[in-house]
Design a protein around this motif. Sequence first.
Motif, PDB file in Angstrom:
ATOM      1  N   GLY A   1       0.024  -0.939  -0.140  1.00 23.55           N
ATOM      2  CA  GLY A   1      -0.115  -0.094   0.120  1.00 23.55           C
ATOM      3  C   GLY A   1       0.864   1.144  -0.152  1.00 23.55           C
ATOM      4  N   SER A   2       1.677   0.993  -0.322  1.00 27.66           N
ATOM      5  CA  SER A   2       2.856   2.492  -0.342  1.00 27.66           C
ATOM      6  C   SER A   2       2.287   3.310  -1.582  1.00 27.66           C
ATOM      7  N   ASN A   3       1.542   3.135  -1.986  1.00 22.83           N
ATOM      8  CA  ASN A   3       1.297   3.753  -3.219  1.00 22.83           C
ATOM      9  C   ASN A   3      -0.371   4.297  -3.030  1.00 22.83           C
TER      10      ASN A   3
ATOM     11  N   GLU B   1       6.170   5.586  -8.919  1.00 24.24           N
ATOM     12  CA  GLU B   1       5.278   5.881  -9.227  1.00 24.24           C
ATOM     13  C   GLU B   1       4.734   6.707  -8.163  1.00 24.24           C
TER      14      GLU B   1
HETATM   15  C1  GRF Z   1       3.217  -1.172  -7.663  1.00 29.32           C
HETATM   16  O1  GRF Z   1       4.291  -0.715  -8.316  1.00 29.32           O
HETATM   17  C2  GRF Z   1       1.837  -1.153  -8.772  1.00 29.32           C
HETATM   18  O2  GRF Z   1       2.638  -0.668  -9.622  1.00 29.32           O
HETATM   19  C3  GRF Z   1       1.769  -2.492  -9.091  1.00 29.32           C
HETATM   20  O3  GRF Z   1       1.032  -3.032  -7.659  1.00 29.32           O
HETATM   21  C4  GRF Z   1       2.347  -1.864  -6.405  1.00 29.32           C
HETATM   22  C5  GRF Z   1       1.683  -1.928  -5.744  1.00 29.32           C
HETATM   23  O4  GRF Z   1       2.654  -1.526  -4.627  1.00 29.32           O
HETATM   24  N1  GRF Z   1       0.590  -2.364  -9.395  1.00 29.32           N
HETATM   25  P1  GRF Z   1       2.630  -0.192  -2.952  1.00 29.32           P
HETATM   26  O5  GRF Z   1       1.079  -1.901  -2.620  1.00 29.32           O
HETATM   27  O6  GRF Z   1       1.414   0.042  -4.136  1.00 29.32           O
HETATM   28  O7  GRF Z   1       3.553  -0.670  -2.433  1.00 29.32           O
END
Ligand code: GRF
Length: 305
Positions: free
Chosen positions: A126-128, A288
Amino acid sequence: MFKNLKQRWKVTSLQLALIICTFAIGGSATGFAAKKILNWLAIDHDWLWTIIYILLIIIIWPLAVLVVSIFFGQFRFFSGYVHRLGVKMGLVKGKSQTTDHELYRNSLITHYPPLINIAVFASGAGSNAQKIIDHFRESSSVNVALIVCNKSGAGVLQIAENENISAILIEKEKFFRGNGYLDELKERKIDFIVLAGFLWKIPDPLLKAFPRRIINIHPALLPKYGGKGMYGQSVHEAVISAKEKESGITIHYVDGHYDHGDIILQVSCPVMENDTPEELAHRIHALEHANYPVIIEELVSKLVK
Ligand code: GRF
């Protein structure tokens, strides 16, 4: 109570304050005008006085709030509010019959004022999701309202809890054979869906209800290294073993296929000769985090017209 009203009317704190002022001043003006008219009519029966007073309130109140709302810049809200009230009381005709999907879509386009509710679908660390929440934390027009997750114990659920954002843990059967949790999304007045590490295909009912309102981020330059099974480290391993000189990220609209749909943005970065998948993943994650929230903001700002 104020939080509920903000959600229900989709308004910002400032707009809620202006609406409350309009209600207060419009209501007082109505009572004042009704009493003046009754004094002028000089009615001496109590029961007749009460009946005429109620009738006058019903007639004057909508006019009073509409006039006052102009001064507070809330005419659009109150014209809709008064209209809906009229429909409920059977005094005004409602809109012609529309399907559930049309009604929902129309409400997305015409609702006022513009508080956009985002749902983040994520099932990983869930870092994004965290970066998106941080980005909109102070926003008065965009709200991360919901986290949708298909994996119990996923890091993103902890983020939701820490951030006090409601989360639903979805079940495969209901997601694919039901209506894709559309009712739950409608209930929370979701306008826009962001996938951030969500590995299931998006079912038809959601694609129909959110046309060009669902986007995804992929950690490679699509169409290469996309599709079923291409996620997480396996993407970066494939890129490295193919000796690619560059990789990057792709942000795209979501359709009925994996990692497919019109591309919104691609940003590339170099792949170093001795890169491990972890090192490349680190570089890609940074890209990202820097780009996804900004693109989301650009897209949702177009919904507010
Ligand atoms: C990201 O690398 C995104 O591109 C892919 O899943 C990953 C999710 O990473 N769809 P996080 O859970 O947001 O760290």
